[in-house]
Write a protein that holds these residues in place. Structure first.
Motif, mmCIF file in Angstrom:
data_model
loop_
_atom_site.group_PDB
_atom_site.id
_atom_site.type_symbol
_atom_site.label_atom_id
_atom_site.label_comp_id
_atom_site.label_asym_id
_atom_site.label_seq_id
_atom_site.Cartn_x
_atom_site.Cartn_y
_atom_site.Cartn_z
ATOM 1 N N PRO A 142 6.152 -10.035 -1.561
ATOM 2 C CA PRO A 142 4.641 -10.377 -1.479
ATOM 3 C C PRO A 142 3.838 -8.623 -0.305
ATOM 4 C CG PRO A 142 5.910 -11.004 0.192
ATOM 5 C CD PRO A 142 6.610 -10.393 -0.760
ATOM 6 N N LYS A 143 5.008 -7.886 -0.221
ATOM 7 C CA LYS A 143 4.413 -6.592 1.009
ATOM 8 C C LYS A 143 4.024 -5.477 -0.170
ATOM 9 C CE LYS A 143 7.766 -8.175 4.306
ATOM 10 N NZ LYS A 143 9.051 -7.817 4.353
ATOM 11 N N GLN A 144 3.242 -4.412 0.378
ATOM 12 C CA GLN A 144 2.745 -3.255 0.187
ATOM 13 C C GLN A 144 4.446 -2.581 -0.617
ATOM 14 O OE1 GLN A 144 -0.087 -1.959 -1.613
ATOM 15 N NE2 GLN A 144 -0.735 -4.307 -1.205
ATOM 16 N N TYR B 145 2.882 -1.346 -9.714
ATOM 17 C CA TYR B 145 1.770 -2.059 -10.542
ATOM 18 C C TYR B 145 0.545 -2.380 -9.502
ATOM 19 C CZ TYR B 145 0.082 -6.019 -13.100
ATOM 20 O OH TYR B 145 -0.756 -6.579 -13.738
ATOM 21 N N ASN B 146 -0.414 -2.099 -10.439
ATOM 22 C CA ASN B 146 -1.484 -2.189 -9.075
ATOM 23 C C ASN B 146 -2.262 -3.763 -9.866
ATOM 24 O OD1 ASN B 146 -3.405 -1.844 -11.314
ATOM 25 N ND2 ASN B 146 -4.083 0.565 -9.677
ATOM 26 N N LYS C 224 -0.619 10.238 0.820
ATOM 27 C CA LYS C 224 -1.898 10.001 1.312
ATOM 28 C C LYS C 224 -3.797 10.191 0.904
ATOM 29 C CE LYS C 224 0.940 11.264 5.342
ATOM 30 N NZ LYS C 224 0.845 12.206 6.288
ATOM 31 N N VAL C 225 -3.590 10.401 -0.282
ATOM 32 C CA VAL C 225 -4.879 10.879 -0.063
ATOM 33 C C VAL C 225 -5.128 9.797 -1.755
ATOM 34 C CG1 VAL C 225 -6.066 13.064 -2.156
ATOM 35 C CG2 VAL C 225 -4.539 13.835 -0.384
ATOM 36 N N GLN C 226 -4.679 9.630 -2.393
ATOM 37 C CA GLN C 226 -4.515 8.812 -3.329
ATOM 38 C C GLN C 226 -3.344 7.579 -3.133
ATOM 39 O OE1 GLN C 226 -6.119 9.447 -6.699
ATOM 40 N NE2 GLN C 226 -6.191 7.817 -8.045
ATOM 41 N N GLY C 227 -3.626 6.682 -2.468
ATOM 42 C CA GLY C 227 -1.849 5.483 -3.292
ATOM 43 C C GLY C 227 -1.676 4.572 -3.321
ATOM 44 N N GLY D 33 7.053 -2.360 -7.469
ATOM 45 C CA GLY D 33 7.571 -0.499 -7.485
ATOM 46 C C GLY D 33 8.813 -0.024 -7.690
ATOM 47 N N ILE D 34 8.620 1.084 -8.115
ATOM 48 C CA ILE D 34 9.911 1.616 -8.524
ATOM 49 C C ILE D 34 10.031 3.172 -8.253
ATOM 50 C CG2 ILE D 34 11.272 0.604 -10.033
ATOM 51 C CD1 ILE D 34 9.846 2.193 -12.651
#
Length: 608
Positions: free
Chosen positions: A10-12, A37-38, A59-62, A68-69
């Motif tokens: 469930p976390k980022q 996967y977003n 930091k610019v584009q998360g 994720g892997i």
């Protein structure tokens, strides 16, 4: 020896993956990347360089999302670059994969996929896996992964996600470590336990030929043929520092025990139909190989000792005269180099200053240069004409162990390849040697079982300030490396001598109860070596003998014997050196010194 981390829950995922990769930085790497996967697509971000470079980019584009892997790469196929960094995706970006290991048949697979219209954007073997996932997609991720791995030859630990089934992650292991971490409504994969230890201490360590299907709710284990696997998870009680060392007290011991794998990986993909094939690494034509008139092995320290073994190997197999030089001496002695001279430089890091200078000197005089190194994209690898990579993985301890044995394997491969081309040994005889070569990983595992005998002897020598190693032929070359290991980390003064030189001065140093390590594994000169041992025993030496399995005679001449699994004389150095590494380790710990960071020494010597 790259780093893998995966998360579903469930976390980022981004921060969990970055944090996990940071716990694997000790393993060494040249690039890093994430795929997450977003909710609609798989976003990928990767960069050459340290993990901090990737963190700045994010930091610019998360990368938002909870599946994720992540990966830190130690280059094997293709130089360090953004394009070669993991994760790799298929052309449409619907599958993402991270991979540790080596796909031996990737060229054949790549050619097949190109013929079907797939476009490759990297130089890696891993990208074929992503493309195969797309090519073989049958509507079910687990079923498709089974089809893909059935096509792969080699070693691999895989983490796979797909936008088609964003509630799943699939992990597969074949001869490359992979663990599955079990959390509460979240689960993890990692190449090593430290990456996930903050989040869970309950893990499944996958075995060869196994795969895991992870969802947020649970984990299913099975064989890659679909057979269910059921076992209880392991509960980890180590702290993070111990976990980084795989449960060992020091990196050096971990790396000593990694040698069977390092040997296996360095052989991987280089033996075909029972013979050695180095056509992908060595660009010399058959005519050029037949025309070589002399070989120079050039290296420093432990790598120089590998070159001494190389002299015996190359002269025996390929029947080419060989000189072995210390790199710091080579370029100052005005060596005789022609266009028929092959110079083989050996460097674990590929950045050794003296070796690099010798390489440049050789090229200036028109020599062809082959590099044996452990680091893709290093200076030595870039500047040599041909490169044989030793797939030992990162070596953290200053005292080299698995890098040395991997260098020996690379030398044997080169010698067997040249012998095949030059016709200096019958094909059937070469196949027999190759057969013995491929058995070395298993025999190295047997040697490690001598550890307690070695530890006991180490305790008996810990208070001595002087020690001697003796050997003849290849045993002498190994004795030099054993002596260096002992000096490097225990600070006991030791010397290695060719045993036949005893009467020419060395016997003056032998006194009552002085420790002597005597290597007697070379059968063609065994009787002479036993006579030399008796000479030191007669003067009161305390002798530890190393002999081949089945030798019942040596114990009559020494105080203790360590038996080494039997192989042909030519290959014995790979096995004989392991007890000597263990001896140095236990002598060091008995004396209370820092095993991994001996005084005054650095891992990579980048100044002359």
């Amino acid at each position: 020896m790259c780093g893998i981390v995966g998360y579903i829950g469930p976390k980022q995922a981004q921060n969990i993956l970055l944090e996990g990769l940071s716990k694997l930085e000790y393993r060494g790497y040249d690039s890093a990347g994430l795929a997450v996967y977003n909710g609609e697509t798989i976003g990928v971000s990767k960069s050459k360089g340290r993990l901090s470079v990737l963190e700045d980019k994010l930091k610019v584009q998360g990368l938002p999302g909870s599946l994720g892997i992540g990966h830190t790469r130690w280059a094997t196929h293709g130089k360090p670059s953004d394009a070669n960094s993991h994760p790799h995706v298929d052309g449409a970006g619907r599958f993402a994969v991270v991979h540790n290991g080596i796909i031996e048949n990737y060229i054949e697979l790549k050619e097949e996929l190109i013929a079907k219209g797939h476009v490759f954007t990297s130089e890696t073997d891993t990208e074929v896996i992503a493309k195969l996932l797309a090519e073989l997609w049958d509507g079910d991720l687990v079923s498709t992964v089974k089809k893909v791995v059935s096509r792969l030859e080699g070693a691999y630990a895989l983490g796979i996600i797909s936008e088609y089934e964003p509630d799943k992650m699939v992990a597969v292991r074949q001869a490359s470590p992979l663990v599955v971490g079990l959390g509460k409504e979240e689960n993890f994969i990692a190449s090593d336990i430290p990456a996930i230890l903050k989040h869970t201490r309950d893990v499944h360590i996958l075995e060869d030929g196994e795969m895991a299907v992870l969802t947020a709710e649970g984990v299913t284990l099975m064989k890659t043929d679909g057979t269910p696997v059921s076992r209880e998870p392991m509960h980890v009680q180590w702290d993070v520092e111990t976990a980084e060392k795989g449960g060992y007290d020091h990196f050096m011991m971990k790396e000593i025990h990694e040698q069977p794998k390092a040997i296996r990986d360095t052989l991987s993909g280089r033996v075909k139909e029972g013979l050695v094939d180095l056509t992908r690494e060595v660009g010399l034509s058959e005519e050029e190989i037949r025309g070589i008139e002399k070989i120079h092995f050039v290296a420093c320290g432990t790598a120089y000792h590998a070159g001494l073994v190389g002299k015996y190997v190359m002269e025996d197999l390929a029947r080419i005269p060989v000189e072995t030089d210390i790199a710091s001496e080579y370029r100052y002695r005005n060596p005789i180099i022609t266009d028929k001279t092959l110079v083989v430089v050996i460097s674990q890091s590929g950045e050794t200053a003296d070796t690099l200078a010798a390489l440049r000197e050789a090229k200036k005089h028109g020599a062809r240069v082959v590099a044996i190194t452990n680091v893709v994209g290093s200076s030595v690898a870039r500047e040599a004409d041909d490169v044989i990579i030793t797939w030992a993985g990162p070596e953290i301890a200053v005292a080299s162990t698995k890098a040395y044995t991997s260098q020996l394997i690379a030398i044997y491969l080169l010698g067997l390849y040249f012998a095949k081309i030059r016709g200096t040994r019958p094909v059937e005889e070469l196949k027999e040697i190759v057969k013995h070569l491929t058995e070395l990983p298993g025999k190295a595992e047997e040697v490690l079982q001598t550890e307690q005998i070695v530890a006991e002897f180490a305790r008996s020598i810990a208070n001595h300030e002087h020690l001697f190693f003796l050997g003849r032929g290849l045993d002498y070359a190994v004795a030099l490396e054993g002596s260096l290991k002992l000096k490097e980390i225990s600070y006991i003064h030791s010397e290695a001598y060719a045993a036949g030189e005893l009467k020419h001065g060395t016997l003056a140093l032998i006194e009552e109860n002085i420790p002597v390590i005597a290597l007697a594994t070379q059968q063609y000169i065994y009787d002479k070596m036993v006579s030399n041992i008796q000479e030191v025993k007669a003067r009161g030496a305390n002798v530890l003998g190393l002999a081949a399995e089945g030798d019942t005679e040596l114990i009559k001449s020494v105080d203790r014997v360590i038996h080494i699994p039997k192989t042909i004389d030519l290959l014995m150095p790979v096995l004989t050196v392991i007890p000597l590494q263990l001896l140095a380790y236990y002598a060091c710990t008995e004396r209370g010194y820092d095993v991994d960071k001996p005084r005054n020494l650095a891992k990579s010597v980048t100044v002359e």
